[in-house]
Design a protein around this motif. Structure first.
Motif, mmCIF file in Angstrom:
data_model
loop_
_atom_site.group_PDB
_atom_site.id
_atom_site.type_symbol
_atom_site.label_atom_id
_atom_site.label_comp_id
_atom_site.label_asym_id
_atom_site.label_seq_id
_atom_site.Cartn_x
_atom_site.Cartn_y
_atom_site.Cartn_z
ATOM 1 N N SER A 2 0.836 -1.183 0.000
ATOM 2 C CA SER A 2 0.000 0.000 0.000
ATOM 3 C C SER A 2 0.877 1.240 0.000
ATOM 4 O O SER A 2 2.062 1.188 0.287
ATOM 5 C CB SER A 2 -0.896 -0.006 1.240
ATOM 6 N N ASN A 48 -0.031 0.677 13.013
ATOM 7 C CA ASN A 48 -0.259 0.075 11.695
ATOM 8 C C ASN A 48 -1.639 0.492 11.181
ATOM 9 O O ASN A 48 -2.638 0.423 11.910
ATOM 10 C CB ASN A 48 -0.180 -1.451 11.800
ATOM 11 N N ASN A 50 -3.628 -0.968 9.428
ATOM 12 C CA ASN A 50 -4.584 -2.077 9.360
ATOM 13 C C ASN A 50 -5.062 -2.571 10.727
ATOM 14 O O ASN A 50 -5.853 -3.507 10.790
ATOM 15 C CB ASN A 50 -3.986 -3.248 8.579
ATOM 16 N N GLU A 151 5.704 -8.841 5.226
ATOM 17 C CA GLU A 151 4.560 -8.162 4.605
ATOM 18 C C GLU A 151 3.241 -8.812 5.010
ATOM 19 O O GLU A 151 2.248 -8.121 5.229
ATOM 20 C CB GLU A 151 4.694 -8.141 3.088
ATOM 21 N N LYS A 155 0.259 -6.738 6.822
ATOM 22 C CA LYS A 155 -1.113 -6.693 6.303
ATOM 23 C C LYS A 155 -2.118 -7.071 7.386
ATOM 24 O O LYS A 155 -3.246 -6.567 7.406
ATOM 25 C CB LYS A 155 -1.254 -7.626 5.110
ATOM 26 N N SER A 216 5.241 1.169 4.085
ATOM 27 C CA SER A 216 3.985 0.974 3.370
ATOM 28 C C SER A 216 2.795 0.766 4.295
ATOM 29 O O SER A 216 1.650 0.984 3.883
ATOM 30 C CB SER A 216 4.103 -0.226 2.427
ATOM 31 N N TYR A 217 3.046 0.341 5.542
ATOM 32 C CA TYR A 217 1.950 0.084 6.480
ATOM 33 C C TYR A 217 2.110 0.874 7.783
ATOM 34 O O TYR A 217 1.316 0.702 8.694
ATOM 35 C CB TYR A 217 1.878 -1.418 6.800
#
Length: 435
Positions: A2, A48, A50, A151, A155, A216-217
């Protein structure tokens, strides 16, 4: 991957995020102080994108001392429900972060359940899953497997990774001088891989790729101390400090890529060496938040290592450590259960709170002063609610005086009604008031 900006990116661009505001409000600090501390690399908010039910926390010298609780399954005990109970117990008794260190069972499902049941940041040591997926054959580790595992966990919502990236092949001769060698699980696995392949630590070699995943996270990095001392005899040696120097260099690289980072520390350290260890970390690591296990100040506290380590933890936090990794009574002896988690957390809440008072944290003593007032006025219910472990305080009081009438009594079972110093003092002041 992402495309997301991190808390560090926003701080560098003088942008205040909702996470910074949440931390500022919970810490009773100005949000610009929080932003500027992140900007300097002295504070992190592991958050994070997520982890949807997360209440952000700040880890750094400007905020209250935080504590981490380790939970996790093993090949012998790997029930998902037990890990959920440990997660809920950790949160109930005040853990600021939780590390899922599971090594057995369905690791993905355990992690999923832990994150779903946690409002605090979850950390992991990805190497444990890598080894599990490789069926315990670390020699088959590849960079692709390593990165794909990171990764996958990112996620899922893991907010910080502990990676053992500062332990280099050149450090191996230094370990031979030690009494106990390598006591870090991640460190020992890396040593096996490096010696077999005669190659550099892959976590070090692929550090830039790791940073790309973290960015990315908005996963923070906890740079692990593979060569932490496992006994007092090995404390503050060349192996420990050579690795720390590398961690400082890697922390700067992470900062340049907008990845938040903290540094892990020892371990077993004599009481008189703790302050020096903190000062060296500040110097070598640009004052990145320091996160320590204990440290344990004696090696003979088996069964009571939550106490021997809380002594060291209190001194460490007083001298500038940002987060303390708890130790339970089962340390060195077995896998902790929910009650061991409770005991470890409370020991470390005491250590962290005592250090915050010593450091002059804003409003750090308010609760203590309220407890003093409640004790002197015999307000038992208020005393229970103010205690760090309200359940335990009530349990101990009610062992001998369980009836409700004694919740209003002006004595406890230690002194009884005739020898209570509080009551005697009050009677003296009442009788001789104005004399």
């Amino acid at each position: 991957m992402s495309n997301v900006n991190t808390q560090l990116f926003y701080a560098k661009h003088d942008i205040i995020t909702k996470e910074m505001e949440f931390v500022a409000n919970s810490e009773e600090l100005d949000v610009n102080l929080i932003k500027n501390e992140i900007k300097k690399g002295r504070l992190i908010i592991p958050a994070n994108i997520n982890h949807k039910n997360l209440n952000p926390i700040g880890i750094g010298i400007a905020t209250k001392t935080k504590i981490n609780a380790n939970i996790g399954s093993s090949s012998i005990e790997n029930c998902i429900e037990n890990e959920v109970i440990k997660t809920q117990t950790s949160i109930k008794y005040g853990a600021d972060t939780i590390m899922d260190l599971s090594t057995g069972g369905n690791l993905d499902e355990i992690r999923k359940a832990v994150i779903a049941n946690s409002c605090v940041p979850i950390g992991t040591v990805p190497m444990y899953q890598i080894l599990h997926d490789l069926k315990d054959d670390i020699l088959n580790l590849s960079v692709d497997k390593m990165l794909s595992t990171l990764e996958k966990q990112a996620k899922q919502g893991v907010s910080y990774f502990t990676i053992h990236c500062g332990f280099l092949l050149s450090h191996m001769p230094l370990i031979a001088k030690r009494k106990m060698g390598i006591v870090s699980r991640g460190g020992s696995l890396m040593a096996s891989w490096m010696m077999h392949h005669h190659k550099e630590n892959p976590f070090y070699s692929a550090f830039d790729e790791i940073l790309d995943i973290c960015r990315s996270y908005d996963v923070s990095l906890s740079l692990g101390d593979s060569l932490r001392p496992g006994c007092l005899a090995d404390a503050s040696d060349d192996a420990q400090f050579n690795e720390l120097k590398v961690l400082g260099e890697l922390a700067k690289r992470a900062y340049d890529k907008d990845v938040q980072v903290m540094i892990e520390g020892p371990g077993h350290i004599p009481l008189n060496q703790i302050e020096r260890n903190v000062e060296i970390q500040k110097e070598l690591c640009n004052e990145a938040p320091f996160y320590v296990l204990g440290p344990l100040v004696t090696d003979i506290g088996a069964g009571y290592d939550h106490i021997s380590s809380a002594i060291g933890a209190c001194v460490a936090a007083w001298k500038g450590v940002a987060m303390l990794c708890y130790v339970t009574p089962k340390e060195h002896l077995g896998l902790p259960n929910a009650n061991d988690v409770r005991e470890g957390i409370i020991a470390y809440k005491i250590a962290a709170h005592a250090a915050d008072i010593a450091r002059g944290r804003i409003n750090a003593r308010v609760r203590d002063d309220a407890m003093s007032d409640a004790r002197y006025a015999f307000r038992w219910e208020e005393q229970f609610s103010l205690a760090l472990d309200s359940d335990r305080a009530r349990e101990y009081h009610d062992e001998s005086l369980p009836q409700d009438v004694f919740k209003g009594a002006e004595f406890c079972s230690m002194c009884g009604p005739k020898f209570c110093s509080y009551k005697i003092s009050q009677n003296i002041f009442k009788e001789y008031k104005g004399a």
